[in-house]
Design a protein around this motif. Structure first.
Motif, short mmCIF file in Angstrom:
data_model
loop_
_atom_site.label_atom_id
_atom_site.label_comp_id
_atom_site.label_asym_id
_atom_site.label_seq_id
_atom_site.Cartn_x
_atom_site.Cartn_y
_atom_site.Cartn_z
N VAL C 124 0.83 -1.20 0.00
CA VAL C 124 0.00 0.00 0.00
C VAL C 124 0.87 1.25 0.00
N TYR C 127 2.53 1.76 -3.33
CA TYR C 127 1.50 2.05 -4.32
C TYR C 127 1.09 3.52 -4.26
N THR C 136 4.00 3.22 -10.79
CA THR C 136 3.09 2.08 -10.78
C THR C 136 2.80 1.71 -12.22
N VAL C 212 1.92 -9.98 -3.30
CA VAL C 212 1.17 -8.89 -2.70
C VAL C 212 1.59 -7.53 -3.26
N THR C 214 3.21 -6.97 -5.91
CA THR C 214 2.91 -6.98 -7.34
C THR C 214 1.43 -6.68 -7.59
N LEU C 215 0.55 -7.22 -6.75
CA LEU C 215 -0.88 -6.94 -6.89
C LEU C 215 -1.14 -5.43 -6.88
N PHE C 216 -0.42 -4.74 -6.02
CA PHE C 216 -0.63 -3.29 -5.91
C PHE C 216 0.05 -2.53 -7.03
N LEU C 217 1.27 -2.93 -7.39
CA LEU C 217 2.09 -2.08 -8.28
C LEU C 217 1.92 -2.39 -9.77
N ALA C 218 1.60 -3.65 -10.10
CA ALA C 218 1.67 -4.03 -11.51
C ALA C 218 0.36 -3.80 -12.26
#
Lengths: 424, 346, 274
Positions: C124, C127, C136, C212, C214-218
């Protein structure tokens, strides 16, 4: 690179008596050495500081930040400064509000104002949006009447109290909400309404689930580490493979494996039904049980490895001495051997506990809503409702709990022991 | 050291090159994934690439708008076309997250169902959330949400979408509120309490799902006896030979729309894509792939009668169904979702 | 070893202990094996019994654009992140071991902290912080984030290795006339290489298994293999997941073997010095 400095430090000393005393020169060489080696740390320190510490620091400030009203309605707030809050304010405040809403119209600012006020009470969002659509006002008509003509809510005390309440540059609101507290109309800190009171429970749940997983890991890890420490190197290395391969296998692979095993028509249910232990499939997935099983499976190696390294260093002679002096086997194990394993239990236990606290993926994929820990709520507020203040406040709670435990860990067990840790 | 430094430089260069490399002629289209995405690929992505040479990078999400907001605010928009549900469309449009769309560039307004035309969005399809069940596992067919709540008559787990939207409506329908009154009741605090009280009664038997692909799988595997589901996903499972059925009574329909995140560097291509996807012949292909109704009325005659009977837009299926109240969810969404989440986690 | 004169209690203890440990190791090991055969299943359910042998899921993996893109992304992001972590981490480790200054303990703690801070908080924070910088949805941001997550492993293993390193060897090389660069590459590096490589392996494994952050940034374009697996498990759990899992298991076995080889080599070198 390291050698450059070593040679400089080893430069043959000039002949005696030409000024600077040896001590001073040595100190200077020492200082130069420190500076040069210190410079090697710099690139990493900078990267970590800029791309890690700074983001986390600024996340934490979002938890107390309250810019929506403060930045977008400064004149309205100024007009409300001396307001006693007992009756709707004077015309000046209405005028300022109408002007500022008109200025914010059509920009993200109006959405921010509406969203922030809606958090005070549902309904303000449409009030703000509806009003903005009808702005700007005719300057000839008093703003008070004009706004009240758009919606009577502008004449209500509660509306202005909400603006006033939400107007501070900083707010304790999110941090308080993260521990189920809120501020009432009189400014006292009170318990949050029952249907919002949840985060203390979630924090306790996070602790409880971490504790259960840690205890299970200890109960399963202890015999494994014990046996490995007492086998010949060749045999213990063989057993080690069974611990290390799961350790190196992707968490997602293991989660997928547990889904295959635990689903309704999965192998475990088939086995249970074949054995006649149950007639219909048991619910093993999307509940506490499934989450515990998978988490213990993922974290067990992190318990075994530190336990093993401590047990490996325990000399067998003390237990042998106790036995030869007539102490019963179990008593000698409990009184002599077990206390020596405590550093390993402490290291492994804290390690597993700290990692559990931050778990997100496993409960998200294998659990229901009642299995979600703090991490889930942080992600929920970040992604779902875009309430970053709340996400930040919950992050602060989780971070504080984790760092506290880590300090205990580092203080008693030394920071280099952390090497097995894998952030998941 | 020298080696390491040049390695590092190379690494940074490659990394930057990667970032720059994304600025090609591709467009990124984000949808809700699963069977719906597959159908979109067949009807829209692949033919669009064939016709224009613009490659479509497909991604999926579950409707959360945080990334869009972050992208737009940062001025670094990497999503070009986005499928959104109607409350998100209205909210995003008001908040300046989406580009305004000049409808003339898409088609003739008169050809579209009214809900498909809006300031920032162009409708994609009409879809419905309905009660679905596995006919192989239930002796008697459920006919309403009251049956959904009837655990004695239909024992077993039920699936609901993890969120307040639709779940609260279904709870009120099950509690005897007529379709025309649902949003009126839900707009009052007492109505919300009533919905949650009704949900409390079923809570122990609910399994929550998030992705639309889950209910058909969970129904087929027997993990669930009934579930709220997107009707198209159920029909896709029927095509694969699963004996799943849809109860249209008490279903809620809505229009999903395309939106362009504000500041997309490929707005022109994005608009071209939306125009392409709105053509009647492509819409007809889509409805043939998955049972969602077309928004372009000219597509209706091109749809096979058998397919048409299974769409949410079929008159037979509209009986007893209700439309999503977009305004209601724009206003109450955040607060209700928050309360729902707190309730579910308890 | 069980003595021939062991009492029944000792015997029971001996076999009971081994039986128990056997069961626990089976709990650790078997679930991973369970998924391998399913990747060769002929039909489309991730379920036993299998209906026949087929390679179609490997074919699906190899031909599906989404999976191929994910594999490509993982092969871009993880090595770059590892390299960055290794270079920065090794330099910093040398500095941390050789320099002495106030606040060194604190700085070490800060450099290791990415390992301790819960990943969701990292995700978070990065991000929200990276978004305005345009980091991002970019490879640069993802590589940077993964490198930071990997750095602690490099720092801990390399400092540990350096602490056991005898710096007199460096002095000896210099006094025998080797120039600093030669000394570094011929003396220092070979001695500390196992530490750097095993730290790098840890960093690589961390990045290669990271979901985790990666979920936020990619963005979808940067979706990595674990990110794609996460979506797959959540959305549509097909045997393709099992095929990917099998490939990853083979990969982790290889990493484990490399590490074991390094450990033996280090042991041998230590033995030779003694």
């Amino acid at each position: 690179m390291s050698t450059v400095v070593d040679t400089s430090a080893a430069v043959p000393l000039p002949a005696e008596g030409n000024g600077t005393p040896l001590k001073k020169r040595l100190r200077r060489a020492e200082r130069r050495r420190n500076l040069l080696f210190g410079a090697l740390i710099l690139p990493l320190a900078l990267v970590v500081l800029v791309a890690f510490i700074w983001p986390i620091g600024s996340l934490l400030t979002i938890g107390v930040d309250n810019p929506e009203i403060h930045d977008n309605l400064p004149r309205t707030l100024a007009a409300l400064e001396d307001w006693d809050g007992r009756a709707p304010p004077a015309e000046a405040a209405f005028r300022a509000l109408a002007d500022e809403l008109a200025a914010a119209k059509g920009s993200p600012a109006i959405a921010a104002i509406a969203k922030r006020l809606n958090r005070e009470d549902a309904g303000y969002r449409s009030l703000v949006m509806k009003t903005a659509r009808k702005l700007p006002l005719d300057p000839a008509v008093p703003a008070r009447e004009a706004l009240m003509a758009i919606d009577a809510q502008w004449g209500e005390l509660a509306t202005w109290q909400a603006i006033h309440r939400a107007g501070g540059a900083l707010t304790p609101f999110y941090l308080l909400a993260a521990i189920d507290r809120t501020i009432d109309a009189d400014g006292n800190i009170v318990a949050a309404p029952a249907d919002e009171r949840i985060y203390v429970d979630v924090l306790l749940r996070t602790f409880w689930m971490s504790l259960v997983v840690t205890v299970c890991c200890l109960a399963l890890g202890f015999p494994v580490a014990y046996l490995m420490a007492n086998l010949s190197t060749r045999h213990s290395n063989m057993l080690m493979v069974f611990v290390l391969l799961p350790f190196w296998t992707s968490v997602l692979v293991r989660v997928a494996a547990w889904i295959v095993l635990l689903q309704n028509e999965g192998l475990v249910n088939r086995l249970l039904m074949w054995l006649g232990l149950t007639d219909s499939p048991l619910q093993l997935l999307f509940n506490r049980f499934g989450v515990y099983v998978a988490m213990v499976h993922i974290l067990l190696p992190f318990m075994v490895l530190p336990l093993y390294s401590v047990m490996k260093g325990i000399s067998p002679v003390y237990v042998r001495a106790a036995l030869s002096l007539g102490c019963p086997p179990f008593r000698s194990f409990w009184k002599i051997y077990f206390p020596q394993t405590l550093p390993g239990i402490g290291a492994g236990g804290l390690l597993v506990f700290i990692m559990c606290m931050g778990y997100y993926i496993t409960p998200a994929l294998l659990g229901g809503p009642k299995e979600q820990m703090l991490s889930y709520f942080i992600a929920f507020y970040t992604n779902q409702t875009i309430n970053w203040g709340m996400a930040a406040a919950l992050s602060a709670v989780l971070l504080a709990a984790t760092l506290l435990l880590y300090m205990v860990y580092a203080r008693y067990l030394g920071p280099t022991r952390v090497k097995y840790m894998k952030a998941r | 050291m020298k080696h390491a430094a040049s390695f590092l430089r190379a690494a940074v260069l490659v990394a930057l090159g990667g970032a720059v490399g994304t600025a090609s002629a591709d467009i990124t289209v984000i949808s809700f994934g699963g069977a719906s995405q597959k159908a979109q690929d067949k009807a829209y992505y692949a033919p669009f690439t064939k016709a224009t040479g613009v490659k479509v990078v497909a991604g999926e999400y579950n409707g959360e708008q945080a990334k869009v907001k972050a992208m737009v605010e940062a001025g670094n928009v990497t999503w070009d076309v986005l499928e959104v549900e109607s409350p998100e469309l209205v909210r995003g449009c008001e908040e300046g997250l989406f580009e305004k769309i000049d409808f003339a560039q898409v088609g003739d307004k008169a050809d579209f169902v009214p809900a498909a035309v809006s300031e920032c969005g162009v409708g994609i399809f009409v879809w419905s959330t309905a009660l679905a069940y596995n006919a192989d596992r239930l002796k008697e067919a459920p006919t309403s949400w009251a049956d959904f709540w009837n655990v004695d008559k239909f024992p077993g787990k039920r699936g609901l979408r993890k969120g307040a939207k639709y779940t609260l409506e279904f709870a009120l329908l099950a509690d005897g509120v007529p379709t025309s009154e649902v949003y009126k009741v839900l707009a009052t605090p007492a109505g919300v309490d009533r919905a949650f009280a009704k949900l409390d009664k079923l809570k122990a038997n609910i399994q929550w799902w998030e992705a639309g692909a889950q209910p058909p799988q969970l129904l087929a595997s027997g993990d669930l006896v009934m579930s709220a589901a997107y009707n198209g996903r159920i029909s896709a499972a029927q095509v694969e030979g699963k004996n799943l059925k849809v109860v249209w009574n008490g279903s809620i329909y809505d229009v999903d729309s395309w939106a362009i995140p504000k500041g997309s560097p490929k707005k022109a291509e994005a608009l071209k894509f939306i125009r392409f996807a709105s053509q009647p012949e492509n819409q007809a292909v889509f409805s043939g792939e998955i049972a969602y109704g077309p928004v372009n009325l000219k597509a209706v005659p091109a749809i096979d009668a058998k397919v048409a009977a299974g769409l949410p837009t079929a008159p037979e299926n509209m009986k007893g169904a209700m439309a999503t109240d977009t305004e209601f969810w724009v206003e109450h969404g955040e607060n209700l979702e928050q309360r729902f989440n707190a309730w579910a986690a308890r | 070893m069980l003595q021939p004169y062991a009492s029944p209690v000792e015997r029971a203890w001996y076999y009971g202990m081994r039986g128990l440990v056997g069961l626990i190791l089976a709990f650790l090991f078997l679930p991973i094996l369970v998924i391998v055969p399913l990747s060769f299943n002929a039909d489309s359910f991730l379920m036993y019994p299998m209906s026949g042998f087929s390679l179609r899921w490997y074919e699906e993996f190899a031909t599906s654009p989404a999976w191929r893109q994910a594999l490509m992304n993982s092969l871009i992001v993880s090595p770059l992140a590892t390299l960055l972590a290794m270079v920065l981490g090794t330099l910093a480790s040398i500095g941390l071991v050789r320099a002495d200054f106030p606040g060194k303990a604190l700085l070490t703690a800060v450099l290791i902290s990415p390992m301790v801070v819960p990943v969701v908080v990292i995700g978070v924070a990065m991000y929200i912080f990276f978004a305005p910088l345009g980091l991002t949805g970019s490879y640069t941001g993802l590589v940077l984030a993964h490198a930071i997550l990997g750095v602690p492993f490099v720092v801990t293993t390399v400092t540990a290795t350096l602490q056991g390193f005898d710096f007199n060897l460096v002095r000896a090389a210099s006094s025998l006339g080797a120039n600093p660069l030669t000394t570094f590459f011929r003396v220092t590096l070979p001695m500390v290489a196992p530490g750097i490589i095993s730290g790098g392996l840890f960093a690589f494994a961390t990045s290669f298994d990271e979901v985790v952050v990666t979920l936020f940034l990619a963005s979808p374009e940067q979706a990595t293999l674990p990110r794609q697996m996460f979506a797959g498990i959540r959305e549509n759990i097909s045997p393709t997941i099992a095929a990917v899992a099998t490939i990853l298991i083979v990969l982790s076995t290889l990493m484990l073997m490399t590490l074991e080889w390094l450990r033996r080599r280090a042991e041998r070198m230590r033995g030779a010095r003694r």
